[in-house]
Design an enzyme around this catalytic site. Structure first.
Site, PDB file in Angstrom:
ATOM      1  N   LYS A  63      -6.256   4.177   8.560  1.00 44.09           N
ATOM      2  CA  LYS A  63      -5.138   4.963   8.037  1.00 44.09           C
ATOM      3  C   LYS A  63      -5.439   6.460   8.039  1.00 44.09           C
ATOM      4  O   LYS A  63      -4.537   7.276   8.241  1.00 44.09           O
ATOM      5  CB  LYS A  63      -4.772   4.489   6.636  1.00 44.09           C
ATOM      6  CG  LYS A  63      -4.092   3.129   6.639  1.00 44.09           C
ATOM      7  CD  LYS A  63      -3.701   2.668   5.245  1.00 44.09           C
ATOM      8  CE  LYS A  63      -2.944   1.329   5.319  1.00 44.09           C
ATOM      9  NZ  LYS A  63      -2.537   0.849   3.996  1.00 44.09           N
TER      10      LYS A  63
ATOM     11  N   SER B 214       0.784  -1.238   0.000  1.00 45.73           N
ATOM     12  CA  SER B 214       0.000   0.000   0.000  1.00 45.73           C
ATOM     13  C   SER B 214       0.816   1.289   0.000  1.00 45.73           C
ATOM     14  O   SER B 214       0.243   2.375  -0.085  1.00 45.73           O
ATOM     15  CB  SER B 214      -0.961   0.015   1.202  1.00 45.73           C
ATOM     16  OG  SER B 214      -0.253   0.001   2.418  1.00 45.73           O
TER      17      SER B 214
END
EC number: 3.4.21.53
Length: 344
Positions: free
Chosen positions: A287, A242
């Protein structure tokens, strides 16, 4: 104390013990929470001392005033029922079946190896995509021909494939995708460079299995790196794919004289491929919290992750929607100019 009083007291103690025991039982779930963030334009502690994460040759290296943070998710394993309930009630954590993070058909070592491979690939694709933006195209070079295949007698080792039916070939992945757009047995026009001369030839891909077209070439990607760009992550204990988008932006910012950040603390996430396409990732809800906790005001969000991110966005954090590296660069340009980029 009367017998009834002792009975009630002992009963209460027994219930308390049972409750404590049940709440201490580990459950088949894990918790996902905000993890650490890392400024890709910053440094990392290694066994050799503090080193820059992204470097370039002195002639090309530039500095920026802001940050480009990659964000992570922390996984809490072996969770007791009491903690699982706490995490479930919190807005900052997600509780998911352990099987989703640690599949039962894989060992812990296999999962760790997969995470490491994805981490390494994300850096390679980020470098490829960033160097393309910096003016260094990818050359898709034939290294081997499968005997009896469509390419046999048409292409040779060393040929650089540049187009299929007139559409430019930008990567090995892109070539495979273009060949797959037509069923096996369809004649295709292949443009290639041999000994510095551009040529065209017809080839009819066969069936490579499960109805997929098979050209019959082994390929190697070649790309110049005149900036001597390198990514150093030896001191980071992170895995998965990611961070690709933020690595790509960090590479461009390290080389490009323009300050991509405009002095802002920008965080983001997203898997990236060699052609700069940004894909969705997991844990985006956690996140965005990690980004805000570490001072970010902008969060670059893969388009497919926007619905999940919007449901958990903290106050003061702007979610910018991106689908490609070019879109991310355009969004940063808009922010520097005081304009509004596409939002989630």
């Amino acid at each position: 104390m009367k017998r009834r009083g002792w009975t009630v007291l002992l009963g209460a103690v027994f219930v308390a013990l049972l409750t404590w025991q049940s709440l201490s039982v580990k459950v088949a779930y894990v918790a996902l929470g905000p993890g650490p963030t890392v400024d890709t334009l910053g440094s990392v502690d290694t066994k050799d001392g503090e080193q820059r994460i992204i470097t370039a040759s002195p002639d090309h290296s530039t500095e920026s005033t802001g940050e480009l943070q990659l964000v992570t998710v922390r996984v809490y394993d072996e969770v007791e029922l009491a903690r699982a309930i706490f995490y479930w009630l919190s807005d900052e954590y997600a509780v998911v079946p352990r099987e989703l993070i640690y599949p039962s058909d894989q060992t812990d070592e296999q999962i760790a190896q997969q995470q490491t491979e994805q981490w390494t690939q994300s850096q390679s694709s980020a470098e490829t995509a960033a160097l393309r933006v910096l003016g260094q195209p990818v050359r898709v070079v034939v290294t081997q021909i499968t005997p009896g295949s469509a390419a046999d007698g048409v292409l040779e080792a060393g040929d650089v494939i540049t187009a299929v039916d007139g559409s430019p070939v930008t990567s090995a992945q892109n070539l495979a995708a273009q060949i797959a757009t037509q069923p096996p047995g369809t004649e295709r026009e292949i443009t290639f460079t041999r000994d510095g001369k551009s040529e065209k030839a017809k080839a009819t891909p066969g069936d490579g299995g499960q109805g997929s077209a098979f050209l019959g070439v082994s390929l190697e990607q070649q790309q110049d790196n005149p900036y001597d760009v390198k990514i150093n992550t030896a001191g980071l204990d992170i895995g998965g794919p990611s961070a690709g988008l933020m690595f790509a932006l960090g590479i461009i910012d390290r080389v490009d004289p323009a300050d991509l950040t405009g002095g802002l603390n920008i965080a983001g996430t997203g898997e990236i491929d060699d052609d700069g396409v940004v894909g969705p990732i997991g844990g985006v809800a956690e996140k965005v919290i990690a980004a805000k906790d570490n001072g970010a005001t902008v969060f670059l969000t893969p388009e497919a992750n926007c619905p999940a991110a919007k449901g958990n966005v903290p106050d003061g954090l702007t979610l910018v929607k991106v689908g490609t590296l070019d879109e991310a660069l355009s969004a940063l340009s808009a922010l520097r100019e005081g304009k509004q980029p596409p939002l989630c």
